[in-house]
Design a protein around this motif. Structure first.
Motif, PDB file in Angstrom:
ATOM      1  N   HIS A  33     114.017  75.812  35.916  1.00  0.00           N
ATOM      2  CA  HIS A  33     113.923  75.394  34.527  1.00  0.00           C
ATOM      3  C   HIS A  33     113.782  76.618  33.635  1.00  0.00           C
ATOM      4  N   HIS A  48     118.984  68.251  24.563  1.00  0.00           N
ATOM      5  CA  HIS A  48     118.634  66.839  24.734  1.00  0.00           C
ATOM      6  C   HIS A  48     118.447  66.118  23.400  1.00  0.00           C
ATOM      7  N   TYR A  80     103.228  69.601  25.067  1.00  0.00           N
ATOM      8  CA  TYR A  80     104.031  70.524  25.859  1.00  0.00           C
ATOM      9  C   TYR A  80     103.115  71.411  26.686  1.00  0.00           C
ATOM     10  N   ASP A 133     109.651  72.290  27.815  1.00  0.00           N
ATOM     11  CA  ASP A 133     109.906  70.932  27.352  1.00  0.00           C
ATOM     12  C   ASP A 133     108.798  70.497  26.404  1.00  0.00           C
ATOM     13  N   HIS A 162     114.170  70.275  24.872  1.00  0.00           N
ATOM     14  CA  HIS A 162     114.174  71.450  25.752  1.00  0.00           C
ATOM     15  C   HIS A 162     114.474  72.661  24.862  1.00  0.00           C
TER      16      HIS A 162
END
Length: 330
Positions: free
Chosen positions: A212, A260, A196, A216, A302
């Protein structure tokens, strides 16, 4: 030579005197020094709970106030054991010309609600004991069940979001029996490979131009996703942007967003209380479409953080927190 003979006795007497002095100091202030601020606060909350208003609800109101005072410029950050303060009109009475009145008789005359909680003859709006005594009376005026408490909190804040925050904090304090819920863990187990970097503010195009709001963490399908903190599962289900996602609210007005996911951990439900390390789901690639859509991007988690300041909720960069939790977990 006789001086040398007296020296051991002199040293023994000096040692005894020093021990007596240290023991006396410990006896006077030792208990207070050994008790943490959190323990002092908890002891005070418990002293002023009533059959209708448990200690953890008093603690939750105080914690909520402390949380929002640290975020807003229009609120004074109150130091000390208790951060909660009543509006002057509530305490002293709206027509009372003496805004900070502490005379119980005058307060009653002007229909104020401030009360003397410690029996010192004053209803001091800045005294922790008077505040908690008055708060317990106000929170219990409609009854002692959850609906009654929510109604009383609505009278304070006039906001469902604020009421929900306080009730969440109260439930966490009740469940764990403490107000010290500051342990955090990294959301992915270190036994699995992951990568990440800071992706806060990056452009996102699907569903319209947007930024964003999170970090992530890329990992393989099925890697366990863990709650980073003590909290209550506030949201569980599908979102067209986040796919299968879970939202967890903690005791510091922070909403933790995990998106997700491939699927949820069995038994995890909305309203459930979790703690650091509780597995809530598994890494996937769901989202960006109708329910069940997956595979439009590589598998990753996420993770987002949102703060509520009593008026609105806003996202902030979780990357620094993730780095710290990762390092502390080594």
């Amino acid at each position: 030579m006789r001086h040398w003979l007296w020296l051991p006795a002199y040293l023994l007497m000096l040692s005894f005197l020093m021990y007596a002095l240290v023991s006396a100091e410990s006896g006077e202030g030792g208990a207070a020094s050994e008790m943490s601020l959190a323990e002092e606060r908890t002891s005070l909350y418990m002293a002023y709970e009533t059959p209708s208003v448990p200690w953890h609800l008093l603690a939750a109101v105080d914690r909520y106030e402390r949380n929002i005072q640290r975020l807003r410029n229009d609120l004074e950050e109150v130091e000390g054991l208790v951060s909660f303060r009543f509006p002057e009109a509530f305490w002293a009475g709206a027509p009372n010309p003496e805004a900070g009145d502490s005379d119980p008789a005058a307060i009653e005359f002007f229909d104020g609600r401030g009360m003397d909680g410690n029996g010192d003859g004053k209803a001091d709006p800045n005294d922790a004991e008077d505040i908690l005594f008055t708060l317990a009376a106000a929170l219990g005026e409609h009854g002692g069940d959850e609906d009654a408490h929510r109604l009383a909190l609505w009278g304070f804040y006039g906001s469902e979001e604020a009421v929900g925050q306080v009730m969440t904090i109260s439930e966490l304090f009740r469940q764990f029996g403490t107000i010290e819920l500051d342990e955090y863990v990294f959301p992915l187990p270190k036994t699995h490979h992951y990568t990440y970097k800071g992706t806060w503010g990056a452009k996102r195009g699907w569903g319209g131009r947007r930024m964003h709001e999170g970090t992530d963490l890329f990992a393989s399908y099925g890697v366990p996703v863990r709650s980073v903190t003590y909290g209550v599962v506030e949201v569980k289900g599908w979102n067209e942007f986040g796919g299968w996602r879970i939202g967890i609210r903690d005791a510091h007005n922070v909403y933790h967003y995990f998106a997700h996911l491939a699927y949820f951990e069995k038994g995890i439900e909305q309203g459930q209380i979790v703690e650091p390390g509780t597995v809530v789901g598994y890494v996937g690639s769901s989202g960006y479409g109708k329910e069940g859509t997956a595979g439009k991007f590589p598998p990753h988690l996420h993770y987002g953080m949102y703060k509520f300041d009593g008026r609105s909720e806003w996202a902030f960069d979780p990357y620094p927190s993730l780095r710290r939790w990762e390092q502390e977990g080594k």
